[in-house]
Design a protein around this motif. Structure first.
Motif, mmCIF file in Angstrom:
data_model
loop_
_atom_site.group_PDB
_atom_site.id
_atom_site.type_symbol
_atom_site.label_atom_id
_atom_site.label_comp_id
_atom_site.label_asym_id
_atom_site.label_seq_id
_atom_site.Cartn_x
_atom_site.Cartn_y
_atom_site.Cartn_z
ATOM 1 N N PHE A 75 85.963 90.774 18.937
ATOM 2 C CA PHE A 75 85.733 91.253 17.580
ATOM 3 C C PHE A 75 86.564 92.502 17.317
ATOM 4 C CE2 PHE A 75 81.846 89.242 19.124
ATOM 5 C CZ PHE A 75 81.574 88.323 18.125
ATOM 6 N N VAL B 249 82.481 95.672 14.246
ATOM 7 C CA VAL B 249 81.115 95.160 14.369
ATOM 8 C C VAL B 249 80.102 96.186 13.865
ATOM 9 C CG1 VAL B 249 81.701 93.695 16.339
ATOM 10 C CG2 VAL B 249 80.809 96.009 16.744
ATOM 11 N N ARG C 223 72.061 79.243 20.257
ATOM 12 C CA ARG C 223 72.514 79.322 18.873
ATOM 13 C C ARG C 223 71.414 78.771 17.979
ATOM 14 N NH1 ARG C 223 78.040 80.161 19.265
ATOM 15 N NH2 ARG C 223 78.376 79.860 17.038
ATOM 16 N N LEU D 96 77.795 85.819 7.860
ATOM 17 C CA LEU D 96 77.916 86.917 8.816
ATOM 18 C C LEU D 96 77.019 86.622 10.018
ATOM 19 C CD1 LEU D 96 79.135 89.790 9.231
ATOM 20 C CD2 LEU D 96 77.116 90.686 8.047
ATOM 21 N N PRO D 97 77.587 86.298 11.176
ATOM 22 C CA PRO D 97 76.747 85.974 12.336
ATOM 23 C C PRO D 97 75.961 87.176 12.838
ATOM 24 C CG PRO D 97 79.059 86.055 12.969
ATOM 25 C CD PRO D 97 79.016 86.180 11.474
ATOM 26 N N ILE E 83 74.129 88.558 16.258
ATOM 27 C CA ILE E 83 74.069 88.373 17.704
ATOM 28 C C ILE E 83 72.913 89.210 18.232
ATOM 29 C CG2 ILE E 83 75.289 88.688 19.898
ATOM 30 C CD1 ILE E 83 77.899 88.245 18.288
ATOM 31 N N VAL F 249 73.127 83.616 19.115
ATOM 32 C CA VAL F 249 73.920 83.761 17.888
ATOM 33 C C VAL F 249 73.189 83.050 16.747
ATOM 34 C CG1 VAL F 249 76.115 83.309 16.739
ATOM 35 C CG2 VAL F 249 76.071 83.794 19.193
ATOM 36 N N GLU G 107 82.682 91.696 11.476
ATOM 37 C CA GLU G 107 82.762 90.290 11.884
ATOM 38 C C GLU G 107 81.450 89.786 12.463
ATOM 39 O OE1 GLU G 107 87.524 90.627 12.956
ATOM 40 O OE2 GLU G 107 86.025 90.710 14.554
ATOM 41 N N ALA G 108 80.543 90.690 12.799
ATOM 42 C CA ALA G 108 79.238 90.283 13.325
ATOM 43 C C ALA G 108 78.295 91.473 13.282
ATOM 44 C CB ALA G 108 79.353 89.765 14.754
ATOM 45 N N HIS H 62 73.672 81.817 13.060
ATOM 46 C CA HIS H 62 74.855 81.516 12.248
ATOM 47 C C HIS H 62 74.525 80.393 11.272
ATOM 48 C CE1 HIS H 62 75.983 77.747 14.524
ATOM 49 N NE2 HIS H 62 75.031 78.273 15.265
ATOM 50 N N THR I 242 72.789 94.794 7.159
ATOM 51 C CA THR I 242 73.507 93.597 6.706
ATOM 52 C C THR I 242 74.375 93.914 5.492
ATOM 53 O OG1 THR I 242 71.599 92.303 7.461
ATOM 54 C CG2 THR I 242 73.219 91.163 6.127
#
Length: 250
Positions: A18, A21, A195, A222-223, A225, A247, A168-169, A249, A159
Motif C-alpha cells: 500500500f 493507509v 475475507r 475502501l477495504p 483490514i 479483509v 487504499e485501505a 471488501h 472512513t
C-alpha cells in the motif's frame, strides 16, 4: 536490494502493498492493563508500530477513539444531553492524538494532529489539501475530534478521512486477529473469516465498525483490514503481505 554485512548475501527489502493507509484504533487500546486513561508504555509500543510502517515509505493517517477518557454514548446513557456528551468525547480524542504525536515525535517521526474542531493553539484545523500535503511529505497525520459533528463515531470519521485522503485501505487494530462469526474469547469454536463482504458484515451485525462506517467504506470501495494490534510487528507484517487478518471488501 541490500547486502548483509560481511556475508556477501543479497537481501530484498519488502515492497509495501500500500502507498497510503488509515490506521483506526480505539481509545481503549491506549489504556494497557489500566482501567482508564493513558498507559505511556502502550502508547510508545503502538507508536513504534506506526514508525515501522512509515519507515517503509508508506504514508500513514490515524484516527484514535476517546473511550479511554470519555465515551459520548455512555455519558448520554447517564442522563447527559447527547450532543454535549459527544462533544466531550471528541475532545477526548484530541487528548489521545496529542499523546500519540508526542510519542511519535520522540522517535523522530514528524506528526501533525489535525482537528475537525478548530483549536489553533493546540493543533491544526482540518483542511484537506494541507493534510494531503503533510502525507506527501511523509508526516503522520492524526485526525482528531471525529467528524466535528455529534452522533457520528470515530469509525465513521476514520472512513470519511480515509476516503478524503485517498487511502487504499483502513487498518482496524483490535484485540483479535480478524473478524469472527462470534466472540472468540467466549466461544472456542468461533470461525475467523479470511475475507468477508460489507453486506454480510452488516447483515450479520458482526461489529467490525458501526453501520455508517461500513456503508461509507462500501460506497467508496475502501477495504477494511481487521488485525490484532497486540501482535508485535503485525501492522508492518500485513503491509509486507504476511500475517493473520480479515479483509472486508465488496
Amino acid at each position: 536490494m541490500g547486502d548483509l554485512q560481511g556475508t556477501g548475501v543479497e537481501t530484498e527489502t519488502p515492497v509495501p502493498r500500500f502507498r497510503r493507509v488509515m490506521l483506526k484504533i480505539s481509545g481503549e487500546a491506549l489504556m494497557g492493563d489500566q482501567g482508564y486513561g493513558l498507559h505511556p508504555p502502550t502508547v510508545e509500543r503502538i507508536a513504534r508500530e506506526v514508525k515501522a510502517v512509515r519507515d517503509m515509505g508508506v504514508e500513514v493517517c490515524m484516527v484514535i477513539g476517546g473511550g479511554n477518557i470519555f465515551r459520548g454514548l455512555q455519558g448520554s446513557a447517564q442522563g447527559m444531553e447527547r450532543t454535549t456528551a459527544d462533544y466531550m468525547g471528541m475532545l477526548a480524542t484530541v487528548m489521545n492524538a496529542l499523546a500519540m504525536q508526542s510519542a511519535l515525535e520522540a522517535m523522530g517521526v514528524f506528526t501533525r494532529v489535525i482537528s475537525a474542531i478548530p483549536m489553533d493553539q493546540v493543533c491544526e484545523p482540518y483542511i484537506r489539501r494541507r493534510a494531503v500535503r503533510h502525507l506527501e511529505k511523509k508526516r503522520v497525520c492524526i485526525f482528531a475530534a471525529g467528524t466535528g459533528n455529534p452522533y457520528f463515531t470515530t469509525d465513521t470519521a476514520a472512513t470519511l478521512r480515509a476516503s478524503e485522503m485517498g487511502c487504499e485501505a483502513i487498518f482496524k487494530g483490535t484485540k483479535v486477529d480478524g473478524v469472527y462469526d462470534k466472540d472468540p474469547k467466549q466461544h472456542p469454536d468461533a470461525r475467523r473469516f479470511d475475507r468477508i463482504g460489507y453486506t454480510e458484515v452488516l447483515a450479520r451485525n458482526l461489529g467490525v465498525m458501526d453501520a455508517s462506517a461500513i456503508a461509507l467504506a462500501r460506497d467508496n470501495d475502501l477495504p477494511i483490514i481487521v488485525f490484532s494490534l497486540d501482535e508485535p510487528g503485525g501492522f508492518r507484517g500485513i503491509i509486507e503481505g504476511r500475517g493473520t487478518y480479515t479483509v472486508v471488501h465488496g
